[in-house]
Design an enzyme around this catalytic site. Sequence first.
Site, PDB file in Angstrom:
ATOM      1  N   ARG A  21     -22.972   4.056  19.802  1.00  0.00           N
ATOM      2  CA  ARG A  21     -24.157   4.909  19.643  1.00  0.00           C
ATOM      3  C   ARG A  21     -25.297   4.134  18.997  1.00  0.00           C
ATOM      4  NH1 ARG A  21     -21.976  10.426  19.897  1.00  0.00           N
ATOM      5  NH2 ARG A  21     -23.164  11.872  18.665  1.00  0.00           N
ATOM      6  N   LYS A  40     -23.859  14.872  30.305  1.00  0.00           N
ATOM      7  CA  LYS A  40     -22.885  13.778  30.140  1.00  0.00           C
ATOM      8  C   LYS A  40     -21.439  14.294  30.140  1.00  0.00           C
ATOM      9  CE  LYS A  40     -22.974  11.662  26.131  1.00  0.00           C
ATOM     10  NZ  LYS A  40     -21.747  11.746  25.338  1.00  0.00           N
ATOM     11  N   ARG A  80     -30.203  29.468  24.890  1.00  0.00           N
ATOM     12  CA  ARG A  80     -29.216  30.404  24.339  1.00  0.00           C
ATOM     13  C   ARG A  80     -29.848  31.318  23.273  1.00  0.00           C
ATOM     14  NH1 ARG A  80     -23.753  28.080  21.857  1.00  0.00           N
ATOM     15  NH2 ARG A  80     -25.275  26.867  20.704  1.00  0.00           N
ATOM     16  N   ARG A 104     -29.958  30.585  17.288  1.00  0.00           N
ATOM     17  CA  ARG A 104     -29.286  29.845  16.213  1.00  0.00           C
ATOM     18  C   ARG A 104     -30.192  28.693  15.820  1.00  0.00           C
ATOM     19  NH1 ARG A 104     -23.817  29.825  19.054  1.00  0.00           N
ATOM     20  NH2 ARG A 104     -23.035  31.880  18.520  1.00  0.00           N
ATOM     21  N   ARG A 133     -33.228  16.537  17.260  1.00  0.00           N
ATOM     22  CA  ARG A 133     -31.982  15.900  17.715  1.00  0.00           C
ATOM     23  C   ARG A 133     -32.254  14.909  18.831  1.00  0.00           C
ATOM     24  NH1 ARG A 133     -28.494  20.711  19.425  1.00  0.00           N
ATOM     25  NH2 ARG A 133     -27.073  19.256  20.389  1.00  0.00           N
TER      26      ARG A 133
END
Length: 227
Positions: free
Chosen positions: A94, A20, A128, A161, A172
């Site tokens: 949202r 996005k 990552r 992380r 999420r």
Amino acid sequence: MGAPARLLRAVILGAPGSGKGTVSSRITQHFELKHLSSGDLLRGNMLRGTEIGVLAKTFIEQGKLIPDDIMTRLALNELKNLTQYNWLLDGFPRTLPQAEALDKVYKIDTVINLKVPFEIIKQRLTARWIHANSGRVYNIDFNPPKRVGLDDLTGEPLVQREDDKPETVAKRLKAYEAQTEPVLEYYQKKGVLETFSGTETNKIWPHVYAFLQTKLPQINQKSSVTP
Ligand code: AMP
């Protein structure tokens, strides 16, 4: 004098990792419109230490959404300064109450919905890995370590992380889906939802570009270069 051209009122929706941000910045490069990101708006307020910024910080730090009434007030207040421009909202609305509150003031013409399979997003967001002692960052897709799971210089194991771990990313994405599903349905019913599906941003983008060109010719194109 003719009637003034109608201004574009658009929203872009997409999960974290859907591309996005990239698509939004390409839209602003190619079309004359104001891009209003709720995250940027909140971070700006936090940096300036405004009353809303101080309040927002407590929610963001707990990984929570800003309450609808506060978020709506902030966004609508900002939009008051943009009445003479085309605009694209990013990150707002949202939730369904936010979409309903926005609808009371502005008629949304189009909602660009980026739909990328969750498995692909998960792969992107979990790519990552870091070397904890030095902070060296690797990306399994774009910048992989020479040996799987090990730092190039020290040979020590790489770690992820908390935010980049598959469990966290899955949470999420689930939260995004739960919040956004009613918003998608709401705009679908209004007949303004335009969904662009794909696995690669570079392949989705030309469709978004073509859509904005044909559906909204009143937008001034800043450049004639093909995207
Ligand atoms: P973003 O940069 O879009 O990921 O936003 C950063 C954080 O700001 C989010 O994790 C939320 O806590 C908050 N936030 C941004 N937009 C909204 C919104 N429309 N409603 C509620 N909270 C928001």
